[in-house]
Design an enzyme around this catalytic site. Structure first.
Site, PDB file in Angstrom:
ATOM      1  N   PHE A  86      21.467 -10.992  -4.701  1.00  0.00           N
ATOM      2  CA  PHE A  86      20.809 -11.403  -3.420  1.00  0.00           C
ATOM      3  C   PHE A  86      20.888 -12.874  -3.284  1.00  0.00           C
ATOM      4  CE2 PHE A  86      17.071 -12.751  -1.090  1.00  0.00           C
ATOM      5  CZ  PHE A  86      17.154 -11.987   0.049  1.00  0.00           C
ATOM      6  N   VAL A  87      21.166 -13.547  -2.071  1.00  0.00           N
ATOM      7  CA  VAL A  87      21.235 -14.802  -1.668  1.00  0.00           C
ATOM      8  C   VAL A  87      20.452 -15.026  -0.382  1.00  0.00           C
ATOM      9  CG1 VAL A  87      22.702 -16.773  -0.933  1.00  0.00           C
ATOM     10  CG2 VAL A  87      23.359 -15.224  -2.514  1.00  0.00           C
ATOM     11  N   GLY A  95      29.162 -19.849  -0.723  1.00  0.00           N
ATOM     12  CA  GLY A  95      29.796 -19.565  -2.240  1.00  0.00           C
ATOM     13  C   GLY A  95      29.153 -19.383  -2.945  1.00  0.00           C
ATOM     14  N   GLY A  97      27.119 -16.422  -3.713  1.00  0.00           N
ATOM     15  CA  GLY A  97      27.163 -15.012  -4.170  1.00  0.00           C
ATOM     16  C   GLY A  97      28.466 -15.006  -5.090  1.00  0.00           C
ATOM     17  N   ASN A 124      27.251  -1.259   3.962  1.00  0.00           N
ATOM     18  CA  ASN A 124      27.425  -2.601   3.861  1.00  0.00           C
ATOM     19  C   ASN A 124      28.662  -3.080   3.819  1.00  0.00           C
ATOM     20  OD1 ASN A 124      26.960  -5.155   3.457  1.00  0.00           O
ATOM     21  ND2 ASN A 124      25.417  -4.979   1.872  1.00  0.00           N
ATOM     22  N   TYR A 131      33.391  -7.994  -2.347  1.00  0.00           N
ATOM     23  CA  TYR A 131      33.403  -7.456  -3.242  1.00  0.00           C
ATOM     24  C   TYR A 131      35.174  -7.533  -3.741  1.00  0.00           C
ATOM     25  CZ  TYR A 131      28.435  -6.867  -3.800  1.00  0.00           C
ATOM     26  OH  TYR A 131      26.975  -7.080  -3.968  1.00  0.00           O
TER      27      TYR A 131
END
Length: 161
Positions: A86-87, A95, A97, A124, A131
């Site tokens: 989580f950010v 950058g 994550g 999502n 990813y």
């Protein structure tokens, strides 16, 4: 400006707050039923169950990754499971994550792990694309199975031992 560091017991309130914010983002705010006190015990008690790394930006905590060890019988090697990444929304796109994920990749290699795994919600699309850009394969044939609450109570009650 960006630093990734291991969490300390003093970080537990921040980690718990981030967990609540993640649940809201995932449209599951009611799913957070635990407490910061239990999280502290699970992270820093006599038998730690998970670890956390925090991302700080100019000294302010802005994100976290919670992970724990796994094992693959197919690889006969340990692995890491990333439970939460989580950010804070205002810090996304910087950058952070990526830095958390690459930190865990390096940690997995240092620990001799054969894999780093996590789950992503199918809706999502932004996270899935992120990813995949990071080199992850989203496994289409696997589904997460979960037994919890009353169903876990019933399962345990049916055990012969």
């Amino acid at each position: 400006m960006l630093e990734i560091r291991a969490a300390t017991p003093a970080d537990v309130p921040t980690i718990f707050h981030f967990t609540q914010q993640l649940a809201i983002f995932e449209k599951l705010p009611e799913a957070v039923t635990g407490t910061a006190a239990q999280l502290a015990l699970d992270l820093f008690g006599p038998r730690p169950l998970a670890e956390v790394v925090l991302a700080t930006w100019a000294g302010e905590a802005v994100g976290f990754a919670l992970f724990f060890p796994t094992y693959s019988t197919f690889l006969t090697r340990p692995g890491l499971h990333l439970e939460d990444l989580f950010v804070l929304p205002d810090y996304r796109g910087r950058g952070i994550g990526r830095a958390l994920l690459t930190h865990l990749g390096a940690l997995a290699q240092t620990r001799g792990c054969g894999r780093l795994e996590w789950a992503v919600l199918d809706w999502n699309a932004g996270a899935i694309a992120f990813y995949e850009r990071m080199g992850a394969t989203v496994l289409p044939d696997w589904r997460i199975c979960r037994v919890e609450g009353e169903a876990l109570d019933q399962l345990a009650a049916s055990s012969p031992v």
